[in-house]
Design a protein around this motif. Structure first.
Motif, PDB file in Angstrom:
ATOM      1  N   ALA A 137      72.899  23.382 -72.371  1.00 47.56           N
ATOM      2  CA  ALA A 137      73.943  22.144 -71.691  1.00 47.56           C
ATOM      3  C   ALA A 137      73.060  21.164 -71.484  1.00 47.56           C
ATOM      4  CB  ALA A 137      74.306  23.059 -70.344  1.00 47.56           C
ATOM      5  N   GLU A 138      71.792  20.986 -70.875  1.00 45.21           N
ATOM      6  CA  GLU A 138      71.250  19.973 -70.587  1.00 45.21           C
ATOM      7  C   GLU A 138      70.793  19.117 -71.946  1.00 45.21           C
ATOM      8  OE1 GLU A 138      68.204  21.726 -66.779  1.00 45.21           O
ATOM      9  OE2 GLU A 138      67.739  21.560 -69.257  1.00 45.21           O
ATOM     10  N   LEU A 139      70.430  19.628 -72.900  1.00 44.02           N
ATOM     11  CA  LEU A 139      70.507  18.969 -74.269  1.00 44.02           C
ATOM     12  C   LEU A 139      71.810  18.303 -74.586  1.00 44.02           C
ATOM     13  CD1 LEU A 139      68.252  18.439 -76.245  1.00 44.02           C
ATOM     14  CD2 LEU A 139      68.953  20.432 -77.647  1.00 44.02           C
ATOM     15  N   THR A 140      72.820  19.002 -74.751  1.00 39.66           N
ATOM     16  CA  THR A 140      74.290  18.413 -74.747  1.00 39.66           C
ATOM     17  C   THR A 140      74.559  17.248 -73.943  1.00 39.66           C
ATOM     18  OG1 THR A 140      75.079  20.403 -75.461  1.00 39.66           O
ATOM     19  CG2 THR A 140      76.613  18.750 -74.924  1.00 39.66           C
ATOM     20  N   GLU A 141      74.214  17.276 -72.652  1.00 39.73           N
ATOM     21  CA  GLU A 141      74.176  16.053 -71.709  1.00 39.73           C
ATOM     22  C   GLU A 141      73.509  14.961 -72.182  1.00 39.73           C
ATOM     23  OE1 GLU A 141      74.306  14.985 -67.090  1.00 39.73           O
ATOM     24  OE2 GLU A 141      74.087  17.117 -67.692  1.00 39.73           O
ATOM     25  N   ALA A 142      72.457  15.288 -72.548  1.00 40.78           N
ATOM     26  CA  ALA A 142      71.234  14.028 -73.078  1.00 40.78           C
ATOM     27  C   ALA A 142      72.120  13.343 -74.282  1.00 40.78           C
ATOM     28  CB  ALA A 142      70.161  14.850 -73.177  1.00 40.78           C
ATOM     29  N   TYR A 143      72.435  14.172 -75.279  1.00 39.56           N
ATOM     30  CA  TYR A 143      72.995  13.706 -76.491  1.00 39.56           C
ATOM     31  C   TYR A 143      74.262  12.700 -76.031  1.00 39.56           C
ATOM     32  CZ  TYR A 143      69.979  16.552 -79.493  1.00 39.56           C
ATOM     33  OH  TYR A 143      69.069  16.791 -80.099  1.00 39.56           O
ATOM     34  N   ARG A 144      75.182  13.207 -74.971  1.00 37.44           N
ATOM     35  CA  ARG A 144      76.330  12.711 -74.720  1.00 37.44           C
ATOM     36  C   ARG A 144      75.715  11.290 -73.944  1.00 37.44           C
ATOM     37  NH1 ARG A 144      80.018  17.427 -72.340  1.00 37.44           N
ATOM     38  NH2 ARG A 144      80.831  18.218 -74.208  1.00 37.44           N
ATOM     39  N   ALA A 145      74.611  11.387 -73.189  1.00 40.26           N
ATOM     40  CA  ALA A 145      74.561  10.090 -72.482  1.00 40.26           C
ATOM     41  C   ALA A 145      73.769   8.999 -73.366  1.00 40.26           C
ATOM     42  CB  ALA A 145      73.318  10.501 -71.412  1.00 40.26           C
ATOM     43  N   ASN A 146      73.207   9.484 -74.389  1.00 36.58           N
ATOM     44  CA  ASN A 146      72.493   8.422 -75.485  1.00 36.58           C
ATOM     45  C   ASN A 146      73.825   7.879 -76.255  1.00 36.58           C
ATOM     46  OD1 ASN A 146      69.901   8.859 -74.728  1.00 36.58           O
ATOM     47  ND2 ASN A 146      69.765  10.604 -76.391  1.00 36.58           N
ATOM     48  N   ALA A 147      74.806   8.551 -76.657  1.00 38.36           N
ATOM     49  CA  ALA A 147      76.066   8.057 -77.289  1.00 38.36           C
ATOM     50  C   ALA A 147      76.585   7.021 -76.476  1.00 38.36           C
ATOM     51  CB  ALA A 147      77.032   9.077 -77.715  1.00 38.36           C
ATOM     52  N   LEU A 148      76.691   7.356 -74.999  1.00 34.35           N
ATOM     53  CA  LEU A 148      77.361   6.419 -74.118  1.00 34.35           C
ATOM     54  C   LEU A 148      76.599   5.192 -73.702  1.00 34.35           C
ATOM     55  CD1 LEU A 148      78.650   8.864 -71.395  1.00 34.35           C
ATOM     56  CD2 LEU A 148      80.041   7.420 -72.925  1.00 34.35           C
ATOM     57  N   LEU A 149      75.353   5.158 -73.996  1.00 31.29           N
ATOM     58  CA  LEU A 149      74.630   4.043 -73.676  1.00 31.29           C
ATOM     59  C   LEU A 149      74.420   3.177 -74.974  1.00 31.29           C
ATOM     60  CD1 LEU A 149      72.371   2.603 -72.213  1.00 31.29           C
ATOM     61  CD2 LEU A 149      70.702   3.979 -73.323  1.00 31.29           C
ATOM     62  N   ASP A 150      74.666   3.708 -76.154  1.00 28.12           N
ATOM     63  CA  ASP A 150      74.630   2.793 -77.304  1.00 28.12           C
ATOM     64  C   ASP A 150      76.169   2.177 -77.486  1.00 28.12           C
ATOM     65  OD1 ASP A 150      72.292   3.790 -78.164  1.00 28.12           O
ATOM     66  OD2 ASP A 150      73.178   5.400 -79.325  1.00 28.12           O
ATOM     67  N   ALA A 151      77.108   2.882 -77.019  1.00 28.86           N
ATOM     68  CA  ALA A 151      78.453   2.245 -77.152  1.00 28.86           C
ATOM     69  C   ALA A 151      78.358   1.109 -75.945  1.00 28.86           C
ATOM     70  CB  ALA A 151      79.494   3.215 -76.740  1.00 28.86           C
ATOM     71  N   GLU A 170      87.364  12.334 -70.426  1.00 28.80           N
ATOM     72  CA  GLU A 170      87.186  11.010 -69.688  1.00 28.80           C
ATOM     73  C   GLU A 170      86.125  11.414 -68.342  1.00 28.80           C
ATOM     74  OE1 GLU A 170      90.815   9.277 -68.620  1.00 28.80           O
ATOM     75  OE2 GLU A 170      90.889   8.255 -70.824  1.00 28.80           O
ATOM     76  N   ARG A 171      86.541  12.530 -67.859  1.00 26.91           N
ATOM     77  CA  ARG A 171      85.796  12.931 -66.566  1.00 26.91           C
ATOM     78  C   ARG A 171      84.393  12.911 -66.753  1.00 26.91           C
ATOM     79  NH1 ARG A 171      86.560  12.082 -61.126  1.00 26.91           N
ATOM     80  NH2 ARG A 171      85.016  13.730 -59.947  1.00 26.91           N
ATOM     81  N   THR A 172      83.862  13.685 -67.983  1.00 28.27           N
ATOM     82  CA  THR A 172      82.490  13.714 -68.256  1.00 28.27           C
ATOM     83  C   THR A 172      81.902  12.440 -68.370  1.00 28.27           C
ATOM     84  OG1 THR A 172      82.925  16.038 -68.997  1.00 28.27           O
ATOM     85  CG2 THR A 172      80.917  14.749 -69.783  1.00 28.27           C
TER      86      THR A 172
END
Length: 381
Positions: A137-151, A170-172
């Motif tokens: 779960a922590e690894l998935t959140e890190a990947y999502r954060a990196n994707a959001l930061l790039d965008a 959207e909530r996540t």
């Protein structure tokens, strides 16, 4: 046992007593402020000790002694907790809590096999934990954060709704953007003065009906300020609608939430049982603060709040401040904050409470009106 006088009130009475004019006795000042003469002498003696003008134990030393005793009791309690926790952990099967300890001991030269044997832990789960300490779960959140930061870096105009995409809801996306402070460059519309009024934390329970049938039924509060040569001085006062008496106040050189909290604590301390009393204010940040709301709850008071920019919603309190402005604040130029403070508390306790008669009260002073209408209220409240 009567409630103790607030410390701020004691200090103000001592200031007035020390700066009294020729011909004014300590007994007269004690009478003006509604305290016993011997009590005022004790306050002055303690103030002399605190200032180093007289031998004795200062208030700070007494406070430190009480705190030291409290810390000793707390340490004894904590030692008992640790003793029982040690016995509990020695029997509980909590391997993951000990895995970091095993790694630290290995870095200090103690073999892993020895640590695992002493702690009664299995070898394979430990090495499995060493291989992957981060959960999926922590690894998935890190990947999502990196994707959001790039965008976000690619197009800062996008808000979290546009950044979410298809890999998360959207909530996540909002939660991750909030935690990392990634916002769209487009700011929201602001008010005319550059600040938006905050939302009310209480409903308006007064509706401009400034009447009460008994003491401690409806209080009004607000903050006023005035310039001195040293800077601004702020006064937060609390008025009992029943008798128009100022039941609590606090004065400071900073307009923080603590100013309103101290005024409310002082009022509750001097009035005794105040549970159920409505405290009405404007929508200032000090009265919407978490500290002020917690203080209301602690004393079992009920909050009430008017609209933004509607002076009539707290007109009875505004009229008191207008009277204070005319009788004290605008009378002269004030050199120091301390000089203005003494003038305010002297006028409040000596003249407003005990000498100024009000037509609404049947030509009685607030003290006289409370004494006649509710004898249970102490004059020193």
């Amino acid at each position: 046992m009567p409630a103790p006088y607030p410390q701020e009130f004691r200090e103000d009475v001592v200031r007035v007593a020390r700066s009294r004019e020729d011909g004014i006795t300590i007994a007269q000042i004690a009478k003006d402020f509604g305290v016993h003469e011997m009590t005022l002498h004790k306050w002055i003696r303690q103030a002399d000790i605190d200032d180093g003008n007289r031998p004795g134990r200062t208030r700070e030393e007494s406070t430190e002694l009480r705190e030291a005793r409290k810390q000793i009791r707390l340490l004894q309690q904590e030692n008992e907790v640790l003793r029982r926790a040690t016995a509990y952990l020695s029997q509980a099967n909590l391997p993951k809590r000990f895995y970091p300890l095993v790694s630290e001991l290995a870095a200090d030269g103690i073999p892993v096999a020895v640590s695992l044997r002493v702690l009664k832990l299995s070898r394979q789960p430990y090495y499995r934990w060493r291989h992957q300490q981060v959960t999926q779960a922590e690894l998935t959140e890190a990947y999502r954060a990196n994707a959001l930061l790039d965008a976000h870096v690619d197009d800062p105009e996008y808000g979290y709704r546009f950044l979410a995409g298809e890999v998360m809801c959207e909530r996540t996306a909002w939660s991750i953007c909030r935690d990392n402070q990634w916002w769209s460059v487009f700011g929201k519309n602001r008010g005319k003065n550059g600040k938006r009024p905050g939302p009310p934390v209480h409903d308006d329970l007064v509706k401009r009906d400034f009447s009460a049938d008994d003491v401690n039924e409806l209080w009004l509060t607000d903050i006023t300020e005035h310039w001195t040569d040293e800077g601004k001085l702020y006064l937060c006062a609390i008025k009992d609608v029943f008798s128009a008496r100022i039941v609590g106040y606090s004065i400071s050189d900073r307009m923080k939430a603590r100013l309103a909290v101290n005024a409310l604590d002082n009022a509750a301390s001097r009035r005794g049982d105040v549970a159920g009393c409505i405290v009405h204010s404007d929508r200032g940040s000090q009265f919407r603060s978490r500290k002020f709301v917690q203080t209301l709850n602690r004393h079992h008071l009920i909050g009430s709040m008017g609209k933004v920019g509607a002076a009539g919603d707290n007109a009875a309190m505004e009229s008191f401040f207008a009277l204070l402005q005319k009788n004290v604040l605008d009378r002269k130029r004030w050199r120091t904050r301390d000089e203005l403070r003494i003038a305010i508390v002297t006028w409040l306790e000596r003249k407003y409470h005990r000498r100024r008669r009000q037509a609404r009260l049947g030509r009685l002073t607030p003290i006289e009106y409370e004494t006649i209408m509710n004898p249970a209220v102490s004059l020193a409240a």
